[in-house]
Design an enzyme around this catalytic site. Structure first.
Site, PDB file in Angstrom:
ATOM      1  N   CYS A  10      45.592  44.968  39.201  1.00 51.05           N
ATOM      2  CA  CYS A  10      46.698  44.175  38.673  1.00 51.05           C
ATOM      3  C   CYS A  10      47.493  43.565  39.812  1.00 51.05           C
ATOM      4  CB  CYS A  10      47.609  45.031  37.796  1.00 51.05           C
ATOM      5  SG  CYS A  10      48.474  46.332  38.716  1.00 51.05           S
ATOM      6  N   CYS A  13      49.016  45.857  42.383  1.00 50.29           N
ATOM      7  CA  CYS A  13      48.114  46.270  43.460  1.00 50.29           C
ATOM      8  C   CYS A  13      48.140  45.246  44.593  1.00 50.29           C
ATOM      9  CB  CYS A  13      46.683  46.416  42.939  1.00 50.29           C
ATOM     10  SG  CYS A  13      46.478  47.582  41.583  1.00 50.29           S
ATOM     11  N   ASP A 414      41.416   3.525  52.395  1.00 50.11           N
ATOM     12  CA  ASP A 414      40.859   2.817  53.542  1.00 50.11           C
ATOM     13  C   ASP A 414      39.730   1.913  53.035  1.00 50.11           C
ATOM     14  OD1 ASP A 414      40.204   2.228  56.275  1.00 50.11           O
ATOM     15  OD2 ASP A 414      38.523   3.615  56.068  1.00 50.11           O
TER      16      ASP A 414
END
Length: 711
Positions: A10, A13, A414
């Site tokens: 989770c 953690c 470009d």
């Protein structure tokens, strides 16, 4: 460096591992729950073993991994979860049926029915639930709490209360609650693990493009022998052989041979690309229909494939501001839930509820509040989006890129190498009276064969493969053209200001100039013999891509260092109204800054060294993958397909990803905000709480997986 971290379940953690690593001097770490990776920046004086030990002190497993290694599929986790889930389902279904029947029809109860219920439940709450208990005990040993603490405590509380009632008080049993929580949690974990494995499939497929071995040529020139070696032993400058059906092991240049190169796995392009001596090839592509000898230019982590893989993994490791907030919240969320569960138990007891009812309501709070959906909301979406992008030929280098693409309202493009192919070709030939077209082309090509200029290559290509006249005394005229003696005649090939008046060809030359073509005059012994129009071919995909960008509400702008006439011609052909021509690199940066200062969010698309500064200055830099390394390194997003329509596809992918993340977070936060008060109020059964919590995580992951079909 990167660490593979095992045992995380989770967002709490994640925060715990990050905090443990951050306590080391000079160490910064970003941990990703979905990939199970920790990206760590640390001083050279900090040994890797110390980093691993810090993670282990937090209660998790860790080991270093190569930076461009895709996350391994969680086969072991999936297999173990499937086995435990099968046992849980096999026992929980009859347990639930029996418990419901005996609860609603007391006359069905038989002597010893409590022991039968206990016998069905105990393997589930013991063996099947062991991963939750083990993680909770590990956390307890390290003085930490996680989502598993809540689940294990809920299961243990319901089981212990039932055993106490069975042995001592004869009160109500809640074995089916404990077994149900276990079953639903295992089901959620199992399907979540499968979904996460699917989410990382595209990235692992890219990682599999690298061959394990390569055939290297070693020995004196002319007497080389083939040696089969591991790709890790390949060095720049080595020559290696690629036979039909083999993958190319490094970025390099073809020395000899010819083959069609299958680039589909790298770029999604279905049409093979022909390659011969002098052509560049990239690692991960496949040679078909011919054998090549290739000189290795970039090997290992320096190849474009490895750099792209690394970019995608960095993107998956990155976090949005919302995800960082989730991690901070989750760290305090679990302890807060434990306190809330204790208050719920105490409050109901003080309100006069029975001990059994108070325990059940506290268990419901423990189970429903698990924050796993919050932890998965962002990383699973990023994981799926970057994998899908890689399949499309779009490499995202960070979450910032997705946010910027979604917010962009101006796309600065470009010209050369971006809207055009960057490959010059002769599109017009005009000859003076008495001069044949093929004679003119042969004379011009004879001079230009000694030049490396792109215009020279275009002239030689137009002349064809036939024999050319003898050349002597070649002399390059930098910025102007080239001169040589061809079959005893003085031939000058160059710009009009170098050659002189166009004479009878002046009208044609003026007409070509208005279209933006580069005009090359050819004089023989001082007299103009002909003129050539050389143009850079517009990409077939340029106009459709610009049209799609406009339809999305983005404003396209052409920014180039080329001449105004050439710029206007390309802009008109692809559908761009705003044109800035003749811009030097610093002027490109200035224009991007001016647009941003005006409140616009700017995406810059380029391919060359002269675009690198502007790419880095824009809110989002997008490099065309066939461009220079400098441009690619300066970009936030790289388009590796030779097709500009992947640019609007990238915009759609970014928009879909941002919407998915927002939806995931709204669901995850909303679910907890709505469900926890219901559990505290005693309106939510623990069995339903377990199912709802597992379903919330599954919905978040499934919602993220929809990205694979949306773009």
């Amino acid at each position: 460096m990167e660490l593979a971290v095992g045992g995380m379940t989770c967002a709490a953690c994640v925060g715990r591992v990050e905090r443990k690593l951050a306590r080391l001097d000079g160490v910064l770490a970003t941990v990703n729950l979905a990939t199970g990776r920790a990206t760590v920046t640390h001083p050279a004086s900090t040994p890797v073993a110390e980093l691993v030990a810090a993670v282990e002190r937090a209660g998790y497993r860790a080991h270093p991994v190569a930076p461009d290694t895709p996350p391994a599929p969680p086969h072991g986790d999936v297999t173990d979860l499937r086995r435990r889930l099968a046992v849980a389902l096999l026992l929980f279904i009859p347990l639930a049926d029996l418990s419901v029947a005996l609860s609603f029809v007391p006359s069905l109860r038989f002597p010893g029915w409590e022991l039968v219920v206990a016998a069905l439940a105990l393997p589930v709450v013991g063996w099947s639930a062991w991963p939750f208990h083990r993680a909770a005990l590990t956390g307890l040993r390290h003085g930490t709490t996680t989502m598993d603490t809540l689940v294990a405590l809920g299961i243990a509380t319901a089981s212990a209360w039932s055993l106490w009632s069975l042995a001592v008080t004869g009160g109500p049993l809640y074995f089916e609650v404990a077994a149900g929580i276990t079953t639903f949690q295992l089901a959620g974990r199992y399907f979540e693990a499968r979904a996460r494995r699917a989410a990382g499939g595209a990235l692992r497929a890219l990682g599999a493009l690298r061959p394990a071995e390569v055939t290297v040529l070693r020995g004196p020139a002319g007497r080389e022998a083939e040696h089969r070696v591991a790709v890790a032993h390949l060095r720049p400058g080595d020559r290696f052989v690629v036979r039909p059906g083999e993958r190319i092991a490094a970025d390099g240049t073809v020395v000899s041979g010819a083959a069609a190169i299958d680039v589909s796995a790298m770029t999604g392009e279905p049409v093979p690309v022909e390659a011969g001596p002098g052509d560049e090839v990239v690692a991960g592509t496949i040679a078909a229909g011919g054998t090549l000898t290739v000189r290795a230019d970039r090997v290992g982590e320096g190849t474009r494939l490895s750099r792209m893989l690394r970019a995608v993994q960095d993107a998956q490791a990155g976090k949005s501001a919302a995800q960082r907030l989730v991690d901070r919240v989750s760290v305090v969320f679990v302890p807060a839930v434990l306190v809330l569960a204790g208050l719920t138990l105490t409050g109901w007891l003080l309100a006069g509820a029975s001990a059994a009812d108070a325990v059940v309501r506290a268990v419901a709070v423990l189970v429903i509040a698990c924050p796993c959906a919050l932890g998965l909301a962002t990383p699973t979406a990023i994981m799926v989006a970057t994998g899908r992008g890689a399949e499309l030929g779009i490499f995202v280098t960070g979450f910032r890129a997705l946010e910027a693409v979604h917010a962009a309202d101006v796309v600065v493009l470009d010209k050369t190498g971006t809207l055009t192919t960057g490959r010059m070709r002769v599109t017009g030939v005009a000859t003076a009276p008495g001069v044949a077209e093929q004679e003119l082309l042969a004379l011009a090509a004879a001079v230009e064969t000694s030049s490396e200029h792109p215009i020279a290559a275009a002239v030689v290509a137009r002349a064809g493969d036939g024999p050319l006249p003898t050349v002597a005394g070649f002399r390059a005229l930098p910025g102007r053209g080239a001169r040589a003696t061809v079959d005893g005649r003085d031939v000058l090939v160059g710009r009009p200001d170098a050659v002189g008046e166009a004479g009878p060809l002046a009208g044609q030359v003026a007409e070509w100039a208005t279209t933006g073509a580069t005009v090359v005059l050819v004089s023989v012994d001082g007299a103009v013999a002909g003129a050539l129009a050389v143009t850079d071919t517009i990409r077939p995909s340029a106009a459709p891509a610009v049209a799609q960008l406009r339809a999305m509400g983005l404003t396209p702008v052409l920014l180039t260092g080329d001449a105004p006439a050439a710029a206007r011609h390309v802009a008109a052909a692809v559908g761009i109204d705003e044109v800035h021509a003749g811009a030097l690199p610093e002027q490109k940066v200035e224009l991007v800054r001016d647009l941003r200062a005006g409140g616009r969010t700017v995406a810059m698309v380029g391919d060359g060294i002269n675009d690198a500064a502007a790419l880095a200055t824009a809110d989002l830099g997008i490099a065309v993958g066939s461009g220079t390394d400098v441009a690619v390194e300066s970009a936030d997003l790289v388009l590796v397909r030779d097709d500009l329509t992947v640019l609007p596809a990238a915009v759609r992918l970014a928009g879909a990803t941002i919407r998915t993340i927002r939806g995931n977070l709204a669901w995850a936060f909303g679910y907890n905000l709505a469900a926890v008060p219901l559990a505290v109020a005693g309106l939510l059964d623990p069995l339903l709480a377990g199912a709802a919590m597992a379903l919330s995580s599954l919905l978040v992951v499934s919602h993220s997986l929809r990205l694979r079909r949306q773009v």
